[in-house]
Design a protein around this motif. Sequence first.
Motif, PDB file in Angstrom:
ATOM      1  N   THR A   1       3.376  -4.376   3.204  1.00 63.96           N
ATOM      2  CA  THR A   1       4.283  -3.230   3.322  1.00 63.96           C
ATOM      3  C   THR A   1       3.506  -1.961   3.015  1.00 63.96           C
ATOM      4  OG1 THR A   1       6.231  -4.517   2.701  1.00 63.96           O
ATOM      5  CG2 THR A   1       6.370  -2.131   2.445  1.00 63.96           C
ATOM      6  N   ILE A   2       3.592  -0.976   3.927  1.00 63.92           N
ATOM      7  CA  ILE A   2       2.868   0.285   3.772  1.00 63.92           C
ATOM      8  C   ILE A   2       3.859   1.439   3.768  1.00 63.92           C
ATOM      9  CG2 ILE A   2       1.165   1.845   4.794  1.00 63.92           C
ATOM     10  CD1 ILE A   2      -0.112  -0.577   6.128  1.00 63.92           C
ATOM     11  N   MET A   3       3.708   2.322   2.782  1.00 66.28           N
ATOM     12  CA  MET A   3       4.538   3.524   2.701  1.00 66.28           C
ATOM     13  C   MET A   3       3.630   4.733   2.496  1.00 66.28           C
ATOM     14  SD  MET A   3       7.501   1.905   0.249  1.00 66.28           S
ATOM     15  CE  MET A   3       6.273   0.960  -0.643  1.00 66.28           C
ATOM     16  N   ALA A   4       3.750   5.729   3.390  1.00 63.34           N
ATOM     17  CA  ALA A   4       2.952   6.952   3.292  1.00 63.34           C
ATOM     18  C   ALA A   4       3.893   8.147   3.397  1.00 63.34           C
ATOM     19  CB  ALA A   4       1.898   6.999   4.387  1.00 63.34           C
ATOM     20  N   SER A   5       3.847   9.031   2.413  1.00 68.17           N
ATOM     21  CA  SER A   5       4.806  10.139   2.388  1.00 68.17           C
ATOM     22  C   SER A   5       4.158  11.516   2.467  1.00 68.17           C
ATOM     23  CB  SER A   5       5.676  10.058   1.133  1.00 68.17           C
ATOM     24  OG  SER A   5       4.877  10.109  -0.039  1.00 68.17           O
ATOM     25  N   GLY A   6       2.851  11.611   2.362  1.00 71.23           N
ATOM     26  CA  GLY A   6       2.193  12.903   2.399  1.00 71.23           C
ATOM     27  C   GLY A   6       1.971  13.415   3.806  1.00 71.23           C
ATOM     28  N   SER A   7       1.775  14.716   3.944  1.00 74.30           N
ATOM     29  CA  SER A   7       1.463  15.305   5.236  1.00 74.30           C
ATOM     30  C   SER A   7       0.135  14.760   5.748  1.00 74.30           C
ATOM     31  CB  SER A   7       1.377  16.827   5.101  1.00 74.30           C
ATOM     32  OG  SER A   7       0.959  17.415   6.308  1.00 74.30           O
ATOM     33  N   GLY A   8       0.121  14.328   7.013  1.00 75.15           N
ATOM     34  CA  GLY A   8      -1.104  13.766   7.569  1.00 75.15           C
ATOM     35  C   GLY A   8      -1.390  12.360   7.102  1.00 75.15           C
TER      36      GLY A   8
ATOM     37  N   ILE B   1       0.871  -1.172   0.000  1.00 70.71           N
ATOM     38  CA  ILE B   1       0.000   0.000   0.000  1.00 70.71           C
ATOM     39  C   ILE B   1       0.907   1.220   0.000  1.00 70.71           C
ATOM     40  CG2 ILE B   1      -1.765   1.294   1.249  1.00 70.71           C
ATOM     41  CD1 ILE B   1      -2.561  -1.361   2.605  1.00 70.71           C
ATOM     42  N   THR B   2       0.753   2.095  -0.978  1.00 74.04           N
ATOM     43  CA  THR B   2       1.605   3.279  -1.103  1.00 74.04           C
ATOM     44  C   THR B   2       0.737   4.513  -1.281  1.00 74.04           C
ATOM     45  OG1 THR B   2       3.321   1.952  -2.184  1.00 74.04           O
ATOM     46  CG2 THR B   2       3.508   4.340  -2.368  1.00 74.04           C
ATOM     47  N   THR B   3       0.943   5.532  -0.439  1.00 78.80           N
ATOM     48  CA  THR B   3       0.202   6.786  -0.578  1.00 78.80           C
ATOM     49  C   THR B   3       1.185   7.952  -0.598  1.00 78.80           C
ATOM     50  OG1 THR B   3      -0.095   7.335   1.771  1.00 78.80           O
ATOM     51  CG2 THR B   3      -1.635   5.749   0.815  1.00 78.80           C
ATOM     52  N   THR B   4       0.871   8.947  -1.408  1.00 69.45           N
ATOM     53  CA  THR B   4       1.716  10.146  -1.479  1.00 69.45           C
ATOM     54  C   THR B   4       0.933  11.432  -1.240  1.00 69.45           C
ATOM     55  OG1 THR B   4       1.437  10.230  -3.889  1.00 69.45           O
ATOM     56  CG2 THR B   4       3.380   9.072  -3.051  1.00 69.45           C
ATOM     57  N   GLY B   5      -0.376  11.372  -1.188  1.00 70.39           N
ATOM     58  CA  GLY B   5      -1.180  12.565  -1.013  1.00 70.39           C
ATOM     59  C   GLY B   5      -1.320  12.970   0.441  1.00 70.39           C
ATOM     60  N   SER B   6      -1.828  14.180   0.654  1.00 72.59           N
ATOM     61  CA  SER B   6      -2.086  14.645   2.024  1.00 72.59           C
ATOM     62  C   SER B   6      -3.288  13.911   2.595  1.00 72.59           C
ATOM     63  CB  SER B   6      -2.343  16.150   2.030  1.00 72.59           C
ATOM     64  OG  SER B   6      -3.552  16.445   1.332  1.00 72.59           O
TER      65      SER B   6
END
Length: 489
Positions: A199-206, A174-179
């Motif tokens: 595997t989870i990757m989150a890079s956005g604010s919040g 699961i990959t997220t890049t948005g706020s």
Amino acid sequence: MKATRYRIITVFLVIAALLAAGCTGTTGTSSTVTTGTAAASATAQNTAQAGTAPGGSPPSGTPPSGSPPSGSPPGGSGPGGSPPGSSSGSSSYTFSGVYTLNGGTATETNARYTSTTRDVSGVYVTNGGALTLVNPTIVTSGDSSSNDASSFYGLNGAVLANGGSTVTINGGTITTTGSGANGAIPTGAGTMISLTDVTIMASGSGGHGVMATNGGTLILKNVNIATTGANGAPLATDRGSGTVTATGGAITSSGRDSPGIYSTGKIAVTDAKITSTGTEAAVIEGFNSIILTNTALTGGVDKTGGTMIYQSMSGDADVGTGTFTMNGGSYTATAGPAFFVTNTNAVITLTGVSVTIASDTLIKATATDRWGTSGKNGGKVSFTADNEKLAGSLSTDSISSITATLKNGSMLTGTINTAALNLDATSTWTVTGDSTLTSLSDAGGISGTGITNIIGNGNTVTYDRSLAANSALGGKTYTLVNGGTLTPE
């Protein structure tokens, strides 16, 4: 969490696009589903459905009643979000997903779900649906129109479940890049998401790794999570509480105000490694808990330390005692006190934990000018060390208190100003500077006018002779090992 809200989101369903892509959503299929400029929502029966709030009714988005908070959480953030309770009034939100299951049961294998549209989840399950995904690839890049709605209700979450639904994911990413894009979020009582070897990757604010709200439940087994944006705790709960149980996995956060764990509910972790390089290792807000077993916990920030227990008065967490329990494993506070408690009561228990503190403060209980009512916003701590070797001071201000209990061979090295100390006959305190006790209970260590398990090193320790808790001391002065005295005042 909590940014400007009150914007009504309308999601247009593009059924023709789904049909052209050949997405049937039927059990056991392999598919690729993508959104472009419009949001698509489909059930397992290939029927377009609008999203619903927990319980199957249209979400109002109205925040809990009450006044806006007088303060804000660390760095102006809640569980990796915007200031709690920073909105008022009412809003409504429509939830949707690239793949939506509205009731019923479905299984998908090796499917890819991609959303590039604001507020559109990759996978959305509602109305008591039960979805099983095997080795999925879930990618979202759209921003949230409301970080409040994202953290309270799951808007824009990559995997969103509500309305008593269940999602089970085995393997995949699961990959997220948005706020405001949480990796996986169950919201509402009876709603559960279970993840194994994901595997989870989150890079956005919040963008949190996983989050449970309003009584939702998360079960994680060998899940690796990394968040890099500001205000994005990898393990979190938010308003209305939630339960997170994690076993195994490597969990990291590097963004500003993104503690490894943020609990406004019940979070229990076993056999995992949790590392925060941007702020505290763990935060508990209000009447909630963190339980760690054989886990390595690392993190810290100068002012609020490795673990903060507090009450923001935002409405995100019920007022009450925050509980931190750690059995085995290791705890490294890379900056500030190991534990910082303000504007709440806290119970902290360490049993057989290897503790390393970069500063010279083990526990600090104090009021701040950020949370609570001045003069009533101190911290009250009950601390138990069981078979522990600890170094660092215990420190309180005039409206705060610490009661420390050392048992089963525990050792404390440091100063105490000002706190109550309970020692059993097997435990010791090594004094490194003049100290003040409110009270001392040490029946096994007091012999005549000497104390055998307090090593004074030439320092003076005072106690309050007027307190009933000190009646056994009889207002006397006692000699300590290696020089120094325990003296009444």
